[in-house]
Design an enzyme around this catalytic site. Sequence first.
Site, mmCIF file in Angstrom:
data_model
loop_
_atom_site.group_PDB
_atom_site.id
_atom_site.type_symbol
_atom_site.label_atom_id
_atom_site.label_comp_id
_atom_site.label_asym_id
_atom_site.label_seq_id
_atom_site.Cartn_x
_atom_site.Cartn_y
_atom_site.Cartn_z
ATOM 1 N N HIS A 111 1.097 -1.352 -0.050
ATOM 2 C CA HIS A 111 0.043 -0.151 -0.116
ATOM 3 C C HIS A 111 0.971 1.171 -0.106
ATOM 4 O O HIS A 111 2.161 1.366 0.475
ATOM 5 C CB HIS A 111 -0.893 0.074 1.379
ATOM 6 C CG HIS A 111 -1.688 1.007 1.475
ATOM 7 N ND1 HIS A 111 -1.564 2.212 1.919
ATOM 8 C CD2 HIS A 111 -3.362 0.997 0.973
ATOM 9 C CE1 HIS A 111 -2.652 2.984 1.972
ATOM 10 N NE2 HIS A 111 -3.637 2.030 1.419
ATOM 11 N N ASP A 188 3.226 -4.463 8.316
ATOM 12 C CA ASP A 188 1.856 -3.428 7.895
ATOM 13 C C ASP A 188 0.826 -4.595 8.262
ATOM 14 O O ASP A 188 0.505 -5.341 7.499
ATOM 15 C CB ASP A 188 1.920 -2.971 6.689
ATOM 16 C CG ASP A 188 0.538 -2.362 6.266
ATOM 17 O OD1 ASP A 188 -0.349 -2.334 7.004
ATOM 18 O OD2 ASP A 188 0.519 -1.833 5.040
ATOM 19 N N GLN A 191 -4.325 -5.173 7.126
ATOM 20 C CA GLN A 191 -5.341 -6.135 6.311
ATOM 21 C C GLN A 191 -5.169 -7.374 7.290
ATOM 22 O O GLN A 191 -5.929 -8.583 6.723
ATOM 23 C CB GLN A 191 -5.113 -6.234 4.963
ATOM 24 C CG GLN A 191 -5.317 -4.927 4.287
ATOM 25 C CD GLN A 191 -6.709 -4.615 3.949
ATOM 26 O OE1 GLN A 191 -7.565 -5.078 4.389
ATOM 27 N NE2 GLN A 191 -6.831 -3.477 3.662
ATOM 28 N N LYS A 214 -10.466 -0.620 10.015
ATOM 29 C CA LYS A 214 -10.858 -1.770 9.448
ATOM 30 C C LYS A 214 -10.917 -2.943 10.287
ATOM 31 O O LYS A 214 -11.047 -4.267 9.876
ATOM 32 C CB LYS A 214 -9.347 -1.973 8.823
ATOM 33 C CG LYS A 214 -9.234 -1.018 7.553
ATOM 34 C CD LYS A 214 -7.836 -1.137 6.765
ATOM 35 C CE LYS A 214 -7.398 -0.080 6.056
ATOM 36 N NZ LYS A 214 -7.998 0.468 4.853
ATOM 37 N N CYS A 352 -4.520 1.968 -4.061
ATOM 38 C CA CYS A 352 -3.362 2.745 -3.305
ATOM 39 C C CYS A 352 -2.136 1.866 -3.578
ATOM 40 O O CYS A 352 -1.168 1.956 -3.033
ATOM 41 C CB CYS A 352 -3.763 2.946 -1.957
ATOM 42 S SG CYS A 352 -4.623 4.371 -1.635
HETATM 43 C C1 LIG Z 1 -2.327 -2.858 3.437
HETATM 44 C C2 LIG Z 1 -2.640 -1.423 4.069
HETATM 45 N N1 LIG Z 1 -1.803 -0.746 4.662
HETATM 46 C C3 LIG Z 1 -1.947 0.496 5.050
HETATM 47 C C4 LIG Z 1 -3.130 0.975 5.025
HETATM 48 C C5 LIG Z 1 -3.571 2.451 5.367
HETATM 49 O O1 LIG Z 1 -4.489 2.426 6.426
HETATM 50 P P1 LIG Z 1 -4.851 4.036 6.992
HETATM 51 O O2 LIG Z 1 -5.413 4.508 5.758
HETATM 52 O O3 LIG Z 1 -6.244 3.465 7.963
HETATM 53 O O4 LIG Z 1 -4.070 4.533 7.638
HETATM 54 C C6 LIG Z 1 -4.251 0.185 4.280
HETATM 55 C C7 LIG Z 1 -5.719 0.878 3.859
HETATM 56 O O5 LIG Z 1 -5.884 0.868 3.055
HETATM 57 C C8 LIG Z 1 -3.795 -1.023 3.665
HETATM 58 O O6 LIG Z 1 -4.784 -1.724 3.317
#
Ligand SMILES: Cc1ncc(COP(=O)(O)O)c(C=O)c1O
Lengths: 397, 140
Positions: A111, A188, A191, A214, A352
Amino acid sequence: MNREDFPILQQNIVYFDNAATTLKPKKVIDSMDEYYLRHTSNIHRGDYNFAIQTNKLYDHVRNIVSKFVNCDSSEVIYTSGATMSINMVVFGYMKNHLKKGNEILISKAEHASNILPWMKLCEEVGTILKYVPLNENYELTLDSIKKCVTSKTRVISLAHVTNVLGDVRDIQAIGEFARENNILFHVDGAQSVPHMPVDFKKSCIDFLSFSGHKMCGPTGVGILVGRYDLLTEMDPVFYGGGMNSSFESDLTYELKAVPVKFEAGTPPIAEVIGLGEAINYLMKIGMDKIHDYEVKLKKYLISKLKDIPNLILYNEDMNSGILAFNIDGVFAQDTSVYLNHYNICVRAGNHCAKLLKDAMNIRNTVRVSMYFYNNYEDIDRFVDALKNSKDIFNVVL
Amino acid sequence: MDSNMRREIILDNYQEPVNRGLIGDESYLKVNTNSESCIDNLDFMVKIEDNVIKDIRFDGEACAISTSATSIMIQKLIGKTVDEVKNILENYRNMIYEKSYDKELLGELVVYDEISKQPNRVNCALLPAVAVERILEKLK
Ligand SMILES: Cc1ncc(COP(=O)(O)O)c(C=O)c1O
């Protein structure tokens, strides 16, 4: 499972956009209402009953998180979400510990929030960003990581589960390998933490980032878990009230201990309380159970889609509730607009993960992402809608 | 316009848009439209000579609405002077936003006259207009 806990599901929708954000159970909403309706107050040093009550609830969420991902409660930092957590790791820790020429391993399936901060770090410090290649199924293996590691590798930073394809990385094996080789490991968990058991200590993780929204919690709050000894060497990114113990006009100051020194200013109090409630709710269902159920839903979905011609599936085999697909010859966004006519909520785009196109040769997909409150009927409705998709343009135009 | 007719024009222009594919010619002005609210991503190149639009080409990935609007727009604008183009675009925007506009001026572009009923597609229909406006900005 547990559909009755989600008031929003009383509307006639199929919600398949859980990788973007999840729905909220009434209990979580109530816990935040309670704060706003019955004991609104700031944390830190309140001597009246409301404030004492709020402080207690707020602080206790660290214990809930520590039980949830198996870490110490002093290793739990409240942030605004995974994005802020990762930025704190990069600019609070890595920036002061990495040198020009040090190598950071990520992948092209990450992401934006696990790529751009590292890019910026490379710009500032001269570190080198290397992309571990994905295999023909767009997966990342420990072997391919090993091939990329050199004597200069200092960090591996990977999503546990990626948000476009939902491939689950073997973070246990990667973590053990990283620790043996003195490489820092950031996971990270945006997910994965909502969908399966994650064990910070056992998987040898050094930093773990995730978001509340999430995982049935509110927006605006997230968590960074960091190994305690690393956190003592990490600098805050923000300075202000609540995180200092003293400061004088001669530029001397002293900061509070870990983790409070990373939490300058009034935090999202209601949201932290709501997140605690959400985690308790998930633990009560059981993370193993959630994961198993989502994998079952996905298998059912794939079996149903076999009858539909002209579908391109990109990640049939991946063990999570995420399916990326396209209808042959139809732009992803037209498909999602079409599904909206059936009250089915999906997401179209690059999600993203803008570098994934290099690996996949496809820029945009439609993504179905499921959670434990989805059911077989949701899938049947979705499949029925796709069965009619030959008249997609009669519907969307 | 009846809805079958409307759909047919849009679909024809989506499935076989005119002037798709960029060429290596430095005399064209170029922009990329990568809109924030949607995932369409089109590159445009426009050749303007003696204040007249001589050619417009495009390429990239976009939905049925943006692609077809681009194709119809290209046919409408080639051969027009810069001032005529500005006037067409202004009327086109007015139509999209349900204000009064000159129907005669827009020709087939009127197939989008009800797009405001689908708010998430308004930007798709506007995409070629935005692209050409940004090209015209560059002339200044
Ligand atoms: C794999 C992953 N990392 C990081 C994020 C970022 O999360 P946030 O926008 O809640 O900070 C997301 C959000 O879609 C994600 O899917």
